[in-house]
Write a protein that holds these residues in place. Structure first.
Motif: not given
Length: 173
Positions: A84-102
């Motif tokens: 999941l973190l790799a997908a955020v780092e690559s830009g495939a997933i926006s970091k705003e789409q990951v909750s603080n709880s996660a």
């Protein structure tokens, strides 16, 4: 739809490799949010690295509720959290789409590379101290004690906040 969800739940409980193939194929095309939520809960019962790749590939385009179920699934394992973190780092997933709880759940894996990635992407994530947890529990108990409750109003709240991961009366993840 209910029969499909029940069958997906059974596939998740049986842990059979041939059923995992079916679940992963279903993940590629399923559009119904309720079925997707059930699907992510079922996939969480399997321990295959490729599952996280399949889920992160669809994550950014999922509706809110199934996305939260996918998030809960991804942060349940160290290796999936890293994907999941790799997908955020690559830009495939926006970091705003990951909750603080996660983010907090990922940090609970006590993995240095996860901690480093989270800090690089989001900065320091403040966790709750035991005193804060006790204060929040007391606050919620006070609210619960003051009200009479309405199951019809409570069910959507449960499904939104708790039902992504937890089952109550055979509903939820």
């Amino acid at each position: 739809k209910d029969v499909r969800r029940q069958l997906i739940e059974i596939c998740g409980q049986t842990h059979q490799a041939d059923l995992l193939i079916v679940l992963r194929e279903l993940l590629k095309f399923e559009k119904d949010p309720a079925v997707l939520g059930t699907l992510f809960a079922a996939l969480q019962n399997y321990d295959a690295a490729d599952i996280a790749a399949d889920v992160t590939a669809r994550y950014a385009t999922l509706p809110e509720e199934p996305q939260l179920a996918a998030e809960a699934m991804l942060v349940s394992r160290t290796s999936w959290s890293k994907q999941l973190l790799a997908a955020v780092e690559s830009g495939a997933i926006s970091k705003e789409q990951v909750s603080n709880s996660a983010l907090r759940k990922m940090l609970m894996h006590s993995d240095d590379s996860i901690k480093t990635s989270v800090e690089q992407l989001w900065g320091e994530i403040a966790g709750l101290s035991p005193a804060q947890v006790q204060a929040e529990t007391a606050r919620i108990n006070g609210i619960l004690g003051a009200g009479s409750g309405n199951p019809r109003a409570g069910k959507p709240l449960f499904m939104q906040n708790c039902g992504r991961c937890h089952l109550l009366f055979d509903e939820g993840g």
